[in-house]
Every structure is written in structure tokens, then in C-alpha cells.
Design a protein around this motif. Structure first.
Motif, PDB file in Angstrom:
ATOM      1  N   GLU A 155     -40.920 -12.892   8.942  1.00 41.30           N
ATOM      2  CA  GLU A 155     -40.788 -12.530  10.401  1.00 41.30           C
ATOM      3  C   GLU A 155     -39.677 -11.462  10.585  1.00 41.30           C
ATOM      4  O   GLU A 155     -39.821 -10.443  10.932  1.00 41.30           O
TER       5      GLU A 155
ATOM      6  N   THR B 230     -40.757  -7.987   8.506  1.00 42.77           N
ATOM      7  CA  THR B 230     -41.684  -7.021   9.257  1.00 42.77           C
ATOM      8  C   THR B 230     -41.025  -6.620  10.586  1.00 42.77           C
ATOM      9  O   THR B 230     -41.552  -5.461  11.047  1.00 42.77           O
TER      10      THR B 230
ATOM     11  N   GLY C  35     -42.716  -3.279  12.466  1.00 41.87           N
ATOM     12  CA  GLY C  35     -44.456  -3.812  12.174  1.00 41.87           C
ATOM     13  C   GLY C  35     -44.862  -3.169  10.968  1.00 41.87           C
ATOM     14  O   GLY C  35     -44.252  -1.995  10.675  1.00 41.87           O
TER      15      GLY C  35
ATOM     16  N   GLU D 124     -51.667  -4.202  13.561  1.00 42.95           N
ATOM     17  CA  GLU D 124     -50.272  -4.167  13.021  1.00 42.95           C
ATOM     18  C   GLU D 124     -49.843  -5.710  13.327  1.00 42.95           C
ATOM     19  O   GLU D 124     -50.298  -6.050  14.216  1.00 42.95           O
ATOM     20  N   LEU D 125     -48.935  -5.933  12.512  1.00 43.13           N
ATOM     21  CA  LEU D 125     -48.347  -7.135  12.442  1.00 43.13           C
ATOM     22  C   LEU D 125     -46.765  -7.154  12.536  1.00 43.13           C
ATOM     23  O   LEU D 125     -46.089  -6.475  11.729  1.00 43.13           O
ATOM     24  N   GLU D 126     -46.172  -8.105  12.995  1.00 42.10           N
ATOM     25  CA  GLU D 126     -44.717  -8.128  13.250  1.00 42.10           C
ATOM     26  C   GLU D 126     -44.399  -9.408  13.888  1.00 42.10           C
ATOM     27  O   GLU D 126     -44.841  -9.968  14.633  1.00 42.10           O
TER      28      GLU D 126
ATOM     29  N   ALA E  14     -46.924 -11.927  11.790  1.00 40.01           N
ATOM     30  CA  ALA E  14     -47.037 -11.826  10.415  1.00 40.01           C
ATOM     31  C   ALA E  14     -47.119 -13.008   9.752  1.00 40.01           C
ATOM     32  O   ALA E  14     -47.735 -13.266   8.895  1.00 40.01           O
TER      33      ALA E  14
ATOM     34  N   TYR F  97     -50.300 -15.108  10.499  1.00 38.14           N
ATOM     35  CA  TYR F  97     -51.482 -14.268   9.406  1.00 38.14           C
ATOM     36  C   TYR F  97     -51.400 -14.634   7.981  1.00 38.14           C
ATOM     37  O   TYR F  97     -52.339 -15.317   7.301  1.00 38.14           O
TER      38      TYR F  97
ATOM     39  N   LEU G 259     -50.813  -8.349   3.476  1.00 40.96           N
ATOM     40  CA  LEU G 259     -49.616  -8.213   4.174  1.00 40.96           C
ATOM     41  C   LEU G 259     -48.477  -7.519   3.159  1.00 40.96           C
ATOM     42  O   LEU G 259     -47.769  -6.626   3.665  1.00 40.96           O
TER      43      LEU G 259
END
Length: 344
Positions: free
Chosen positions: A177, A180, A185, A207-209, A213, A216, A237
Motif C-alpha cells: 500500500e 504504490t 500509483g 492503475e493501482l495504488e 494494489a 489486487y 504488480l
């Protein structure tokens, strides 16, 4: 904050990766996260090293590696680094990574760096793989960390693969967490659309943040292939983090780079021999490679099964394992990683 103007198409992402040169790509080398932290490039390197030294947890060799008599001989020039993602059952301020207890390794990868420094192969090992855990008999490989800490985990992996582990890097899941978020992100090329916790993860570049994330990389129940797809998502990732961390936006912004290094190092534990100087030296030796030389794949298995005591397990494929062991012994893992059977 999201980068709306930087969403990549797959084609432009591939072209951009080819253009990133020398030192930036070299940072990938030393156990993925650690090399990035070593960041011995340009002004501010001393500040980055100071930040790493202040935050990172180091463990003496006696708390990382098994007795020397139980270990394979050192490789000639190649480096093998065990990357572990801990699944702590303890309070966030009580991560006893070096001892036996409530820990299990939720992510296990071997980063192999060949002697000729022509690339990096990162091989995921399924956490439910049914193996011999020394002193405990047949069990899931991720139980080794709970039963005997890092030394038993290293010994189990060394016995499985027949190769010596030179360094170990452990990152707590809570760090996903923060890392990212510190990067603003990261973009991931998501192969399989799914819904988890009420959020839909579409196929293609996403986009993951922060919490997304973490969700995911932890989700497995949404997939028919369960852990197999989760491992692929973990690889995706990690690739996204690397791409973002070595981008011009991050490396060219001292404040953001320092934030990334500071956040990552809080959740990182390494063996005492894996100093920032060692990581920087390893990174420099890989300065000539680019993204096409970094291969992610999963150790081949014989699929799922059930143990005698009723556990759902991943079965070893003796023939495929023999090929992996031979490739590691012969320093030719890059050829195996390129084979059609390698699961990316």
C-alpha cells in the motif's frame, strides 16, 4: 495521485521500456526492491543510502541462513536472491521475521542473475507447492517460515532447487500500500478481469495504488485457477512497481524518489551481507540490460491435488523440476524462462 496523462498503451509501454537505459535499468538487478533502494546514481545517492540504512531491518547471517554443512556450494559468478512477501498474523509492530511463529510466506520468488549479467530471471514458487521441509516431512513450502523462520525457508528452497541462496529480501505485505502510494500509483497490464471487494479490475492497463494494489495481489477466490492467477498478478504488480520506480518521473524528482525509498525501506528486511554497497555494485554490473532482459515466470508444476491429510496442494512435476535444477546449475535459466511452457 493518478497520472491521467500517462496511461500507456501496450505498444508505447514496450517502446518506452526499450529506451530506458543503463543505470536506470541496472537498479532492477539487486533483489528487485533492494537495488532500487541502493540507487547509487547522481546527486542525492548518499541521502538515499542514509535513508535505507535508517529504515531497513538487517538480520545477521545466523538468523537467515542454515548451517553451512547443509548448504549447496556457492555458484560461480551467478547470484540467487530469495524474495519473500510475509503474511504476518501478528500486530504490525511485532513482525518477528527471523524466528518461527505465526508467519507464512505468501509470496516466494527466486531472482537469478547469471554470471554474464545478461539479464534477470524472476521465478515464482507457488506457496502451496508440496515439498520436503527438512525436519517436518512433506508440507506446503510456505509453512517453512512459520516452523523454522528464514533459515528453514532458505534450506527448503535450496534443497528443492539444488542451488545456493546468496541473499534474502523480505517485504511485509503492508508495504504494498505504502510503496504504490509513494510512487503515485503504478500501471499494471492486467491479464484477467475480476471483481474483488466491490471493485472491478478491468483487463488491460490499469492503475493501482494503496489498498487497491494490496487487494489486487491478494485476491485468488475470483479465479478458476486460484493461486496460479494470483501469482501472475503478483508478478504484474512487481513489474509495474519496477517500471514506475525507474521512470524519468521518479528518478528525476528527488523528493518523490526519496519518498519511495523511505516508504519501501520501512517494510524491508535483508540479510546483513546485502548492504547498500553490495546492492549498488550488483546493480552497476547490470547497467547494460533493459526491460526485455527481465523475465518473470512461474516454476512449472503438475497442477493441484489433495494431500493425504486432506490439504489442497500444488503437486511438483519431477521432470520439470529436474529441468529447473539443471538450468540453475548450468546458469542457463534464461533459456528455460523463454520456453513456451514457462508460465508468465
Amino acid at each position: 495521485m493518478p497520472h491521467a496523462d500517462s496511461a500507456p498503451t501496450r505498444a508505447t509501454t514496450r517502446r518506452g521500456r526499450r529506451r530506458r537505459r543503463a543505470v536506470r535499468r541496472g537498479l532492477i538487478a539487486a533483489a528487485v526492491v533492494v537495488a532500487l533502494l541502493a540507487s547509487a546514481v547522481g546527486a542525492g545517492a548518499l541521502l538515499l543510502r542514509s535513508e535505507v540504512t535508517k529504515n531497513v531491518t538487517t538480520l545477521p547471517a545466523s538468523q537467515v541462513f542454515p548451517d553451512e554443512a547443509q548448504r549447496p556450494a556457492p555458484s560461480k559468478g551467478a547470484k540467487n536472491i530469495l524474495l519473500l512477501g510475509s503474511d504476518s498474523r501478528q500486530a504490525s509492530d511485532q513482525h518477528d521475521l527471523d524466528g518461527a511463529g505465526g508467519q507464512r510466506s505468501d509470496v516466494m520468488m527466486l531472482a537469478h542473475i547469471p554470471a554474464d549479467r545478461s539479464g534477470v530471471q524472476i521465478m515464482s514458487i507457488m506457496r502451496d507447492t508440496w515439498v520436503d521441509v527438512p525436519g517436518h516431512g512433506q508440507a506446503k513450502i510456505n509453512a517453512a517460515l512459520a516452523w523454522g523462520g528464514v533459515p528453514l525457508t532458505v534450506r527448503t528452497v535450496e534443497n528443492l532447487l539444488g542451488v545456493r541462496i546468496d541473499h534474502v529480501a523480505i517485504i511485509d505485505f503492508a508495504g504494498v500500500e505504502g510503496i504504490t502510494t509513494a510512487l503515485g500509483g503504478v500501471w499494471v497490464d492486467n491479464a484477467m478481469p475480476f471483481t474483488s471487494g466491490g471493485h472491478f479490475f478491468a483487463a488491460g492497463p490499469i492503475e493501482l495504488e494503496g489498498p487497491l494494489a494490496l487487494r489486487y495481489v491478494r485476491e485468488r477466490h475470483a479465479f478458476a485457477t486460484a493461486d496460479y492467477q494470483r501469482v501472475q498478478n503478483q508478478q504484474a504488480l512487481l513489474k509495474g512497481i519496477l517500471d514506475r520506480a525507474v521512470s524519468r518521473d521518479v528518478l528525476g524528482d528527488p523528493r518523490q524518489l526519496l519518498g519511495f525509498v523511505s516508504e519501501t525501506s520501512k517494510y524491508l528486511t535483508v540479510d546483513s551481507g546485502f548492504t547498500t554497497g553490495e546492492a549498488a555494485s550488483l546493480a552497476y554490473s547490470l547497467r547494460g540490460i533493459d526491460g526485455s532482459a527481465i523475465a518473470f515466470f512461474t516454476m512449472p508444476t503438475a497442477g493441484t491435488g489433495t494431500s493425504a491429510d486432506g490439504q489442497s496442494i500444488i503437486r511438483l512435476d519431477p521432470g520439470a523440476l529436474a529441468k529447473v535444477r539443471s538450468a540453475l546449475a548450468g546458469d542457463s535459466l534464461q533459456e528455460l524462462a523463454k520456453s513456451p511452457s514457462a508460465d508468465r
